[in-house]
Motif scaffolding. Structure first.
Motif, PDB file in Angstrom:
ATOM      1  N   LEU A  41       1.546  -1.077   3.701  1.00 52.77           N
ATOM      2  CA  LEU A  41       0.790  -0.297   4.682  1.00 52.77           C
ATOM      3  C   LEU A  41      -0.702  -0.592   4.574  1.00 52.77           C
ATOM      4  O   LEU A  41      -1.371  -0.833   5.582  1.00 52.77           O
ATOM      5  CB  LEU A  41       1.051   1.191   4.489  1.00 52.77           C
ATOM      6  CG  LEU A  41       0.232   2.143   5.353  1.00 52.77           C
ATOM      7  CD1 LEU A  41       0.532   1.923   6.818  1.00 52.77           C
ATOM      8  CD2 LEU A  41       0.501   3.573   4.958  1.00 52.77           C
ATOM      9  N   LEU A  42      -1.229  -0.595   3.360  1.00 59.20           N
ATOM     10  CA  LEU A  42      -2.649  -0.891   3.169  1.00 59.20           C
ATOM     11  C   LEU A  42      -2.986  -2.304   3.622  1.00 59.20           C
ATOM     12  O   LEU A  42      -4.030  -2.536   4.236  1.00 59.20           O
ATOM     13  CB  LEU A  42      -3.050  -0.693   1.708  1.00 59.20           C
ATOM     14  CG  LEU A  42      -3.194   0.750   1.257  1.00 59.20           C
ATOM     15  CD1 LEU A  42      -3.432   0.818  -0.250  1.00 59.20           C
ATOM     16  CD2 LEU A  42      -4.320   1.435   2.002  1.00 59.20           C
ATOM     17  N   LEU A  43      -2.108  -3.238   3.331  1.00 63.00           N
ATOM     18  CA  LEU A  43      -2.321  -4.616   3.773  1.00 63.00           C
ATOM     19  C   LEU A  43      -2.389  -4.679   5.292  1.00 63.00           C
ATOM     20  O   LEU A  43      -3.250  -5.353   5.857  1.00 63.00           O
ATOM     21  CB  LEU A  43      -1.207  -5.511   3.237  1.00 63.00           C
ATOM     22  CG  LEU A  43      -1.326  -7.000   3.494  1.00 63.00           C
ATOM     23  CD1 LEU A  43      -2.573  -7.558   2.830  1.00 63.00           C
ATOM     24  CD2 LEU A  43      -0.101  -7.723   2.991  1.00 63.00           C
ATOM     25  N   ASP A  44      -1.492  -3.960   5.954  1.00 64.02           N
ATOM     26  CA  ASP A  44      -1.510  -3.931   7.417  1.00 64.02           C
ATOM     27  C   ASP A  44      -2.774  -3.278   7.963  1.00 64.02           C
ATOM     28  O   ASP A  44      -3.366  -3.752   8.918  1.00 64.02           O
ATOM     29  CB  ASP A  44      -0.300  -3.173   7.959  1.00 64.02           C
ATOM     30  CG  ASP A  44       0.934  -4.045   8.042  1.00 64.02           C
ATOM     31  OD1 ASP A  44       0.779  -5.281   8.059  1.00 64.02           O
ATOM     32  OD2 ASP A  44       2.043  -3.498   8.086  1.00 64.02           O
ATOM     33  N   LEU A  45      -3.188  -2.179   7.347  1.00 60.99           N
ATOM     34  CA  LEU A  45      -4.349  -1.443   7.864  1.00 60.99           C
ATOM     35  C   LEU A  45      -5.667  -2.167   7.578  1.00 60.99           C
ATOM     36  O   LEU A  45      -6.586  -2.122   8.390  1.00 60.99           O
ATOM     37  CB  LEU A  45      -4.383  -0.037   7.277  1.00 60.99           C
ATOM     38  CG  LEU A  45      -3.228   0.881   7.707  1.00 60.99           C
ATOM     39  CD1 LEU A  45      -3.313   2.219   6.991  1.00 60.99           C
ATOM     40  CD2 LEU A  45      -3.197   1.062   9.211  1.00 60.99           C
ATOM     41  N   LEU A  46      -5.756  -2.837   6.433  1.00 56.02           N
ATOM     42  CA  LEU A  46      -7.001  -3.499   6.060  1.00 56.02           C
ATOM     43  C   LEU A  46      -7.127  -4.911   6.629  1.00 56.02           C
ATOM     44  O   LEU A  46      -8.226  -5.408   6.820  1.00 56.02           O
ATOM     45  CB  LEU A  46      -7.141  -3.544   4.540  1.00 56.02           C
ATOM     46  CG  LEU A  46      -7.252  -2.185   3.849  1.00 56.02           C
ATOM     47  CD1 LEU A  46      -7.276  -2.362   2.343  1.00 56.02           C
ATOM     48  CD2 LEU A  46      -8.478  -1.429   4.338  1.00 56.02           C
ATOM     49  N   VAL A  78       6.364   6.807   8.417  1.00 56.54           N
ATOM     50  CA  VAL A  78       4.911   6.995   8.523  1.00 56.54           C
ATOM     51  C   VAL A  78       4.205   5.642   8.550  1.00 56.54           C
ATOM     52  O   VAL A  78       3.309   5.408   9.365  1.00 56.54           O
ATOM     53  CB  VAL A  78       4.385   7.873   7.362  1.00 56.54           C
ATOM     54  CG1 VAL A  78       2.875   7.864   7.305  1.00 56.54           C
ATOM     55  CG2 VAL A  78       4.903   9.294   7.508  1.00 56.54           C
ATOM     56  N   ALA A  79       4.611   4.736   7.667  1.00 56.99           N
ATOM     57  CA  ALA A  79       3.991   3.409   7.634  1.00 56.99           C
ATOM     58  C   ALA A  79       4.195   2.680   8.957  1.00 56.99           C
ATOM     59  O   ALA A  79       3.271   2.047   9.478  1.00 56.99           O
ATOM     60  CB  ALA A  79       4.567   2.583   6.483  1.00 56.99           C
ATOM     61  N   GLY A  80       5.383   2.775   9.520  1.00 58.10           N
ATOM     62  CA  GLY A  80       5.648   2.139  10.804  1.00 58.10           C
ATOM     63  C   GLY A  80       4.824   2.756  11.923  1.00 58.10           C
ATOM     64  O   GLY A  80       4.302   2.044  12.789  1.00 58.10           O
ATOM     65  N   ALA A  81       4.685   4.079  11.906  1.00 57.47           N
ATOM     66  CA  ALA A  81       3.895   4.748  12.944  1.00 57.47           C
ATOM     67  C   ALA A  81       2.421   4.358  12.848  1.00 57.47           C
ATOM     68  O   ALA A  81       1.759   4.159  13.869  1.00 57.47           O
ATOM     69  CB  ALA A  81       4.054   6.259  12.816  1.00 57.47           C
ATOM     70  N   LEU A  82       1.916   4.238  11.628  1.00 60.13           N
ATOM     71  CA  LEU A  82       0.507   3.880  11.450  1.00 60.13           C
ATOM     72  C   LEU A  82       0.218   2.425  11.824  1.00 60.13           C
ATOM     73  O   LEU A  82      -0.899   2.083  12.189  1.00 60.13           O
ATOM     74  CB  LEU A  82       0.065   4.142  10.014  1.00 60.13           C
ATOM     75  CG  LEU A  82      -0.027   5.611   9.604  1.00 60.13           C
ATOM     76  CD1 LEU A  82      -0.314   5.736   8.110  1.00 60.13           C
ATOM     77  CD2 LEU A  82      -1.090   6.337  10.421  1.00 60.13           C
TER      78      LEU A  82
END
Length: 182
Positions: free
Chosen positions: A16-21, A86-90
């Protein structure tokens, strides 16, 4: 089992962090590439002789076999589902894109586990996923063919096939040893 479940949770958060950053540098969502294989780690932990301190007692109970394996697998999936949801939604990854492959891989691991043991089956399928799907997707930056929405029917077929094999070989999970689930 807690360290393994913590590891699976940390891997989910790392994806998730990798995707967001790295939204500008990663064309393929890491959550989508990692999520289908994450339950395999939890299933390996939930059904591992070395991680169960009460192994002898567990094997001796009347519910040791497939019922216990399915109960522990369900516990792993119930723990991971909210995290991945949650990770998929974000990250904008749809539920069907990772949920059906995750359940199908879990079903395949249980089916193969009835022949070679669950930990070995999970290791083989996890390594195959990492080498054939995750690594090329992250290195090449393309969505793996197996994760295209057009292939959801194939994942459904794998899920049904795996469930059928587990049902047919349910007695294999009662015997400890390399051919049993332990």
């Amino acid at each position: 089992m807690a360290p393994w479940l913590a590891m699976v949770t940390c891997l989910t958060l790392a994806a998730l962090l990798l995707d967001l950053l790295a939204t500008h540098t990663l064309p393929v969502p890491a959550v989508l590439v990692v999520a289908p294989a994450l339950p395999l780690l939890g299933v390996a932990a939930a059904w591992s002789r070395g991680l169960d301190p009460a192994f002898e007692l567990t094997v001796a109970t009347p519910r040791s076999g497939l019922g216990l394996l399915l109960g522990r697998t369900l516990a792993v999936l119930l723990l991971l589902f909210p995290l991945l949801l949650v990770a998929g939604a974000l990250t904008g990854v749809g539920v069907a894109a990772w949920l059906l492959p995750a359940i199908a891989l879990t079903s395949a691991a249980l089916a193969l586990g009835s022949v070679v043991g669950v930990p070995r089956a999970v290791t083989v399928l996890g390594a195959l996923w990492a080498v054939a799907v995750a690594a090329p997707a992250l290195v090449l930056g393309t969505l793996p063919v197996v994760l295209h929405p057009d292939h959801l029917a194939g994942w459904a077929a794998l899920l049904v096939l795996g469930a059928a094999v587990v049902a047919l070989r349910r007695h294999a999970f009662a015997a400890p040893g390399p051919r049993g689930a332990w």
